[in-house]
Design an enzyme around this catalytic site. Structure first.
Site, short mmCIF file in Angstrom:
data_model
loop_
_atom_site.label_atom_id
_atom_site.label_comp_id
_atom_site.label_asym_id
_atom_site.label_seq_id
_atom_site.Cartn_x
_atom_site.Cartn_y
_atom_site.Cartn_z
N CYS A 1 0.83 -1.14 -0.14
CA CYS A 1 0.06 0.00 -0.03
C CYS A 1 0.70 1.40 -0.04
O CYS A 1 0.47 2.23 -0.42
CB CYS A 1 -1.03 -0.10 1.20
SG CYS A 1 -0.11 -0.29 2.89
N HIS B 1 -1.00 1.10 7.46
CA HIS B 1 -1.47 0.94 6.28
C HIS B 1 -1.60 2.30 5.77
O HIS B 1 -1.67 3.33 6.42
CB HIS B 1 -3.06 0.49 6.41
CG HIS B 1 -3.63 0.23 4.86
ND1 HIS B 1 -3.21 -0.37 3.90
CD2 HIS B 1 -4.73 1.11 4.34
CE1 HIS B 1 -4.24 -0.18 2.95
NE2 HIS B 1 -5.02 0.73 3.21
#
Length: 996
Positions: free
Chosen positions: A454, A827
């Site tokens: 990510c 994330h």
């Protein structure tokens, strides 16, 4: 005597009068009498019991039968013979079409008086055959319950041997067809009692004959796995499973999941129907069996079944949390379904619209069950927030609903996620990433996460949304000898033209992978961005040019053309320059050095330093959302603080600095910033968005991006062990070091240094401070006297004498957010928007630039949220508030785009001219063919998946009532009962919806 009794029963006398007369007849029946009289009385009492049209008549018949069975056993045995019972069971009793429903009750009543008779065994043998025949005829729940009651009281009548296995299987088939047709609560309770009697008989048989359990379960699985078009089997089958010994669970599940003869469709049908059993109110251990089968399927990697079943059933399971009577089991199943579904956010996101309503209902219920369930649900929700971060717009209502509930610590969250995952090997689920049937409604394309990538996805999307850079990359000519830039061009082209909802950046990842990165581990997106830009810059710097449009442009003066053609694309787009000056505080000699940068790394000031009250040489300003008209004196210069300062005295070694303020909308009565002058062209009090803009600016006790830049640019004292070696003094001296921006980049990248090393824990920690992000930023750039002549001045200002600062305006275009508390975990996702020039084509050459008349206000320009494969519409309000709602979600890397002014007009005009001449960049032939072929392949894949999915979905049992539970809860506040959404009451409609 029989005539007397019949006359009394059939008379119109009141029941109390009849009862007295009947009592006399019954007392007389206890005396010895002849066989014929006994037979007549037995026939009459049988008739009354089996065909009596009132309960009173049947009770009299029963009482007489019991008297004769007790006081005249020989006559009763002779009357209650095998032939008579066979006739009752096969032909019934009473007129044709009105056969009695009480035959089984009659037989059960009579059996107690012949148990010791010589004919008992013959009767038992007959009944063993006849009850098997009866259950094979699929009797009603009521009749089936009577059979069960008979056999439970008289186990000698239970079929034996092979017939016993067949009987158990047929009994399960009967249960599978049970349906309750009434919605009245009394009728439902009666139905539940009937089901329990039947399943209780099975339990009795299994206790004495354990060998019957597995064949019975096999029959059960055959029923629930059937894919034939027929009515779905009854949830009453749940009552059967509760009596299966738990010690058999592992073996049963292992056999089922490893049986090659069971197709995926059958298995999906079976587990789907089992999940429906959470609605059954009286079952025990149902949740354990459902979870065991789900785990068994995960063990043999039947992920496609698990995914389809979870997505189709999780909302129904969730809706059952409304009902206290099934809440515990439903919550257990829900917990496993969510905690195991870790490859995708799909399952959790299906529940998001329903969570606030359920939480409100449970709070209103105010019971121990509701309180416990709320705490477990909140824990589950925070686990999902942790696992699937990056959806602030979707999560805000849910977070608001559970904000008062306990929050689990990170260790607890990781433990729950770790012990419930389907597999520890993430690559095993790579092909099961969220199915996206079509592009996002935004028209944008997502990027597939290739295993903690990510950090790369968010950077690529931010670069892609930098439209000037994107167009330059897409205009790259074929055969440019720049392999990494070529791969970026292909990736951008697919993001621009692919029909897929998300594409895989695998090829670009392998090409741009920093060699020190660990595969599969989370990385620092800022570190990756620096490495990527440096690689791209170095490729072109070695002579492999990719962008020739500026050279071909006739709009660029020779000086500026030479200036820009000596730059690589990375320098043109992201490159800026900074002058570092060190002044000896003794001799006042200044040494300087200019260096290039592609991003500014902004440290956080010490907690004891008030940035807003501090001084800074370079004023950085924050502007609210508005049109910013370049001032009449667009090149307004501010003299260098060092030029203005007096020579230091012995008592004042540090010269006074220019005061810096964060500029936004002023409060009434606030003194105007003397530095600002006319820079802000909209009066705050009159601006329609002023109220919202004030919210966007940082509170006085918090940080803002201008605060961090001011801290970065503020003078630094070099003293004590950090003294400066002055060449003029030829010794170590106290000094003052300051940085000044001398050239603003086209795209300004700001990295907020949130990760620092904690020497106490020997770990990197994250600074979670909320930093307000201005949508428009005014950055002061130092302009040297010799460079002012080179700048393209067409206005009346002309060259500005002496050195000074000019203001450069930047628009926010991307924000990369890190969710988590460590750089090694968490994330990344990003907010982005397309930034375009305010200055339209055809600007008067000698006039002041005007804002485009049709340009939207900054807050109205569409923002997008890129979170791996998911792309959604968003807003600057979400960008501004994300950390307020989610403290671990903090802005990390910011992209700003420079607005055109007279200094940068050549680059902007050249880019605009290239866009006008060519429109969207035309791709070379090979790239266009590759995209076209992939789009055709995607359509073929979609068709194939649609066919396969149709086969799967058509096999899934329908659950048409799950949404009614939530709708009913919203509208019906008056329901009551132990089975209703609120404890203490019980509406019959709610109860029927729950069970059936």
């Amino acid at each position: 005597m029989d005539k007397i009794l019949e006359a009394v029963v059939m008379s119109s006398y009141p029941n109390n009068v009849k009862q007295g007369l009947v009592r006399r007849v019954i007392e007389a029946a206890k005396q010895p009498m002849d066989s014929e009289q006994c037979w007549s009385m037995l026939e009459l009492s049988t008739k009354l019991y089996l065909t009596g049209d009132t309960k009173y008549k049947r009770e009299i018949g029963k009482e007489v039968l019991e008297v004769y069975g007790h006081y005249h056993p020989e006559e009763f045995e002779e009357f209650f013979n095998v032939r008579f019972l066979l006739s009752l069971l096969q032909e019934g009793y009473g007129p044709l079409g009105k056969r009695s429903h009480y035959v089984l009750d009659y037989i059960q009543l009579g059996l107690q008086f012949v148990l010791e008779s010589p004919s008992a065994n013959s009767i038992f043998s007959l009944l063993r055959i006849e009850v098997l025949r009866k259950v094979c005829e699929k009797p009603s729940p009521k009749q089936c319950a009577k059979i069960s009651k008979l056999l439970t009281q008289h186990p000698q009548c239970i079929p034996t041997g092979k017939h016993q296995l067949l009987f158990c299987q047929q009994l399960i088939r009967c249960i599978g067809q049970f349906q309750c047709v009434s919605e009245g609560e009394e009728e439902i309770m009666e139905f539940l009692e009937q089901v329990n009697k039947v399943s209780g008989l099975l339990q009795r048989i299994w206790r004495t004959q354990t060998s019957a359990i597995l064949p019975s379960l096999k029959e059960l699985f055959t029923i629930i796995s059937s894919t034939e078009e027929q009515e779905a089997p009854s949830n009453a089958l749940a009552s059967v499973v509760q009596f299966v010994p738990l010690e058999l669970m592992d073996g049963v599940i292992r056999n089922l999941t490893n049986d090659d003869s069971i197709t995926d469709v059958q298995m999906m049908m079976a587990i789907g129907r089992m999940i429906d059993w959470v609605s059954w109110p009286l079952g025990k251990n149902i949740d354990k069996w459902i979870i065991a089968l789900l785990k068994g399927l995960a063990a043999v990697k039947k992920f496609s079944i698990l995914i389809e079943v979870t997505l189709s059933k999780i909302e129904k399971v969730f809706s059952k949390l409304l009902y206290p009577i099934v809440r515990e089991g439903a919550l257990s199943v829900l917990q496993y379904m969510l905690l195991s579904f870790q490859h995708s956010h799909e399952a959790f996101h299906l529940l998001l619209p329903h969570i606030p309503r359920l939480v409100a209902s449970l709070k209103k219920e105010d019971s121990n069950s509701a309180t416990s369930s709320l705490e477990q649900l909140a824990e589950l929700i925070h686990c999902m927030f942790f696992r699937f971060s990056g959806f602030p717009d979707l999560y805000e209502p849910v977070l608001e609903a559970v904000k008062a509930l306990p929050i689990p610590n990170e260790d607890r969250i990781k433990h729950l996620l770790g012990q419930n995952a389907w597999t520890s090997q993430k690559n095993e689920l790579a092909c099961f990433y969220p199915r996206l049937a079509s592009k996002s409604e935004t028209g944008k394309i997502g990027l597939i996460n290739l295993g903690n990538t990510c950090y790369m996805n968010s950077i690529i999307q931010s670069l892609f949304m930098a439209s000037d850079f994107r167009h330059s990359v897409l205009n790259l000519t074929e055969g440019n000898s720049q392999p990494l830039m070529t791969k970026l061009q292909w990736l951008f082209a697919f993001l621009e033209h692919s029909q897929r909802p998300a594409i895989s950046p695998e090829s670009f990842l392998s090409a741009s992978w920093p060699p020190w990165f660990t595969p599969g581990a989370q990385q620092d997106c800022s570190e990756y961005l620096k490495y990527l830009l440096d690689r791209l810059h170095e490729e072109e710097k070695t002579g492999k040019r990719i962008y020739q449009k500026l050279k071909e442009s006739s709009l660029t003066s020779q000086a500026v053309e030479h200036h820009y053609l000596n730059k690589t694309l990375i320098e043109k787009m992201f490159g800026g320059k900074m002058m570092t000056k060190i002044r000896c505080l003794k001799c006042l000699n200044v040494s300087s050095r200019e260096e290039a940068f592609t991003d500014l790394s902004l440290a956080f000031p010490p907690s004891d330093r008030n940035v807003r009250g501090s001084t800074s040489i370079l004023p950085v300003e924050e502007i609210g959302p508005q049109f910013i008209e370049p001032p009449e004196n667009a090149g307004q210069l501010m003299g260098s603080p060092w030029i203005q300062r007096k020579a230091p005295t012995a008592s004042n070694h540090a010269a006074p600095s220019v005061s810096v303020e964060t500029l936004g909308f002023q409060e009434q009565g606030e003194a105007a910033n003397p530095i600002r002058g006319n820079d802000v062209g909209v009066d705050a009090a009159k601006d329609p968005l002023s109220t919202f803009a004030e919210q966007a600016c940082a509170p006085k006790d918090s940080r803002s991006v201008p605060d961090l830049i001011n801290y970065f640019l503020s003078p630094e004292r070099l003293t004590a062990e950090n003294k400066y070696h002055c060449e003029k003094c030829a010794s170590l001296q106290d000094a003052e070091k300051v940085a000044e921006l001398t050239e603003g980049p086209h795209y300004l990248i700001l990295t907020l240094l949130r990760f620092s090393f904690d020497p106490r824990t020997m770990k990197r920690k994250k600074i979670l401070d909320n930093v307000s992000i201005p949508v428009v930023l005014k950055l002061p750039i130092l302009v040297a006297p010799e460079k002012t002549e080179e700048v393209c001045w067409h206005g009346k200002d002309g060259a500005v004498p002496g050195s000074g600062f000019m203001t450069v305006v930047y628009d926010l275009c991307s924000v990369v957010v890190h969710s988590g508390i460590s750089s090694e975990s968490g994330h990344y996702y990003c907010y982005s928007r397309e930034c375009t020039d305010t200055v339209p084509h055809g600007q008067p050459p000698d006039g002041v630039p005007k804002p485009a008349s049709d340009k939207q206000l900054d807050f109205e320009i569409q923002w997008y949220l890129f979170n791996d494969t998911r792309v959604s519409f968003s807003s600057f309000e979400s960008v501004s508030n994300v950390t307020s709602f989610f403290p671990k979600d903090t802005a990390y890397v910011l992209f700003y785009r420079q607005r055109p002014d007279r200094q940068s007009c050549q680059l902007h005009e050249a880019l605009a001219e290239a866009g006008r001449l060519h429109g969207e960049p035309s791709l070379h032939k090979d790239l266009m063919e590759a995209i076209s072929k992939d789009n055709i392949l995607f359509l073929q894949e979609q068709e194939k998946e649609a066919r396969n999915r149709a086969a799967y979905i058509s096999a899934l049992p329908k659950s048409p009532l799950w949404w009614r539970d939530l709708d009913r809860d919203k509208d019906d506040d008056s329901s009551s009962g132990g089975c209703s959404p609120a404890a203490g009451g019980g509406g019959s409609g709610s109860f029927h919806g729950l069970v059936f």
